[in-house]
Design an enzyme around this catalytic site. Structure first.
Site, PDB file in Angstrom:
ATOM      1  N   ARG A 196      33.742  26.263  38.304  1.00  0.00           N
ATOM      2  CA  ARG A 196      34.117  27.246  37.080  1.00  0.00           C
ATOM      3  C   ARG A 196      34.386  26.412  35.931  1.00  0.00           C
ATOM      4  O   ARG A 196      34.393  26.943  34.863  1.00  0.00           O
ATOM      5  CB  ARG A 196      35.479  28.078  37.839  1.00  0.00           C
ATOM      6  CG  ARG A 196      35.029  29.058  38.695  1.00  0.00           C
ATOM      7  CD  ARG A 196      36.108  29.967  39.188  1.00  0.00           C
ATOM      8  NE  ARG A 196      35.400  31.125  39.569  1.00  0.00           N
ATOM      9  CZ  ARG A 196      36.160  32.057  40.543  1.00  0.00           C
ATOM     10  NH1 ARG A 196      37.415  31.738  41.090  1.00  0.00           N
ATOM     11  NH2 ARG A 196      35.691  33.045  41.067  1.00  0.00           N
ATOM     12  N   LYS A 251      29.715  44.477  56.617  1.00  0.00           N
ATOM     13  CA  LYS A 251      30.041  45.803  56.823  1.00  0.00           C
ATOM     14  C   LYS A 251      29.451  46.812  55.419  1.00  0.00           C
ATOM     15  O   LYS A 251      29.610  46.464  54.601  1.00  0.00           O
ATOM     16  CB  LYS A 251      31.597  45.941  56.893  1.00  0.00           C
ATOM     17  CG  LYS A 251      32.342  45.425  57.981  1.00  0.00           C
ATOM     18  CD  LYS A 251      33.843  45.622  57.867  1.00  0.00           C
ATOM     19  CE  LYS A 251      34.264  45.396  59.221  1.00  0.00           C
ATOM     20  NZ  LYS A 251      35.835  45.645  59.112  1.00  0.00           N
ATOM     21  N   GLY A 253      30.221  35.810  47.094  1.00  0.00           N
ATOM     22  CA  GLY A 253      30.684  34.678  47.622  1.00  0.00           C
ATOM     23  C   GLY A 253      30.034  33.901  48.726  1.00  0.00           C
ATOM     24  O   GLY A 253      29.680  33.009  48.805  1.00  0.00           O
ATOM     25  N   GLY A 298      33.948  40.040  42.585  1.00  0.00           N
ATOM     26  CA  GLY A 298      34.128  41.410  42.474  1.00  0.00           C
ATOM     27  C   GLY A 298      33.335  41.996  41.117  1.00  0.00           C
ATOM     28  O   GLY A 298      32.892  43.190  41.353  1.00  0.00           O
TER      29      GLY A 298
END
Ligand code: ADP
Ligand code: MG
Length: 399
Positions: free
Chosen positions: A38, A199, A356, A379
């Protein structure tokens, strides 16, 4: 494409104060930064602004202090290592708004760089408090947002500021927005999407949006089991959300209506235990035993998927096809990722991936640098795949 001001639109910035929102939320072990990815993502913007003589003031959050000054989440902890990545010393200012920042600026010259304290030490940051944004804005002549990964949050430093100062997308933000636009905004067709991972429940909105956007939807990972089960297939002991059967069928129906071809695996790799290198076998999906688990997509299905993406011009990928952390269940993900990388390198495919575990899987496959673009935003990338407008991006749009 919606248009943004970029650093190309900035005039002379010599001596001007640049408030630059970046992502410095790096992982730490004790007091050491363990991964400076980052940090490196900010360098192009920071070096350019500094090189052009701006006084560069970096705004960022660090951890989740929830409006409380918490010494263990102070950005002073990463300032030295940020300077090492940058290759020159960086100052630290122990506030991110108000007179303490103004006092520090008074001692800075053109090209100097400072990290301001964790924006989330103020309760107003996450509330997008206009008063906090106003006080922050007083210390800047213009605002640059280079933190796509924080753009799904409407916070004072990610959204509020953009309404108060002339605003620009930084270089990393600009690249990310261009790549995402090329992948789903206005892509070359046909478009394929790979959606995998554990999921269905975590990616329902992603699937609902993608069926309206892409020509091929490739479903893998644990979530494929939910779709197989919904179609009446016995998936044995596999990870499966049986309660989402009707939702899965709705998504398949919506895909049908939108002329989106859904690819579910027809052969799979199964095992009786989930451990590294257990006894495995390749089974047709109709032949999974009650005590077996599906842990990867099978080789015949992977070959068919490779053929499908060979017909496509654009690929967007989120989620691994199998339990890739545990060998040999990384095979389908690695094989398809290598096909996508080769097609990208030959110039026939634009490939954009994010998430991720997806980034970890592509690194494991050794292909991350051969995709067109790999987003490290978690996100924010998912919300973009859901078709949502990101507040930090929207605020940068040209009026
Ligand atoms: P991302 O972080 O890229 O969005 P997810 O978090 O949705 O991806 O999913 C990644 C996880 O899904 C991995 O930990 C992987 O082991 C798991 N997974 C993939 N396929 C299976 C499967 N068949 N059974 C169980 N877990 C799986
Ligand atoms: Mg994940």
């Amino acid at each position: 494409m919606a248009s943004f001001h970029t650093l190309d639109d900035l005039g002379d910035v010599e001596g001007k104060r640049a408030l630059v929102r970046v992502d410095l939320n790096v992982p730490m072990n004790d007091l050491e930064v363990t991964d400076d990815t980052r940090f490196r993502a900010t360098l192009e913007t920071v070096n350019e602004l500094s090189g052009r003589g701006a006084i560069v003031l970096l705004l960022a959050h660090f951890g989740r202090p929830k409006g409380i000054q918490s010494p263990d989440m102070s950005l002073s902890l990463v300032t030295r290592q940020y300077g090492e990545t940058l290759g020159r010393p960086v100052r630290f200012v122990d506030e991110s708004a108000g007179p303490a920042v103004a006092e520090a600026i008074a001692t800075m010259g053109p090209g100097d760089i400072a990290i301001l304290e964790n924006t989330r030490f103020y309760a107003g940051e996450e509330k997008n408090d206009p008063e906090l944004a106003r006080v922050m804005a007083e210390n800047g002549d213009f605002y640059v947002n280079d933190a796509f990964s924080a753009a799904h949050r409407a916070h004072a430093s990610t959204e509020g500021l953009a309404h108060l100062l002339p605003s620009y997308a930084g270089r990393a933000m600009e690249k990310e927005l261009k790549a995402l636009e090329a992948a789903l905004g206005n892509p070359e067709r046909p478009v394929a999407a790979v959606v995998g991972g554990a999921k269905v429940s975590s990616k329902l909105e992603v699937l609902r949006h993608l069926v309206t956007k892409v020509d091929h939807l490739i479903i893998g990972g644990g979530m494929a089991n939910t779709f197989l089960a919904a179609r009446g297939i016995d998936v044995g002991k596999s990870l499966c959300e049986h309660d989402l059967a009707s939702t899965a069928l709705e998504i398949l129906e919506a895909a049908d209506k939108a002329n989106c071809i859904v690819h579910l695996p027809y052969d799979v790799v199964v095992a009786r235990e989930f451990a590294p290198n257990p006894p495995t076998r390749i089974a047709n999906v109709h032949e999974v035993e009650p005590d077996e688990m599906i842990l990867d997509v099978g080789p015949a299905a992977v070959e068919a998927l490779a053929d499908a993406i060979k017909t496509c011009r654009t690929l967007v990928w989120n989620g691994p096809l199998g339990a890739f952390e545990t060998p040999p269940f990384d095979k389908a993900t690695v094989d398809l990722a290598q096909t996508a990388a080769a097609l990208t390198q030959s110039g026939s495919l634009v490939s954009v991936a994010g998430g991720g575990d997806t980034v970890a899987a592509l690194n494991h496959a050794g292909v991350a640098d051969r995709f067109t673009f790999v987003s490290t935003a978690g996100g924010a990338f998912l919300e973009w795949m859901e078709g949502k407008e990101l507040p930090g991006v929207k605020a940068l749009l040209r009026a």
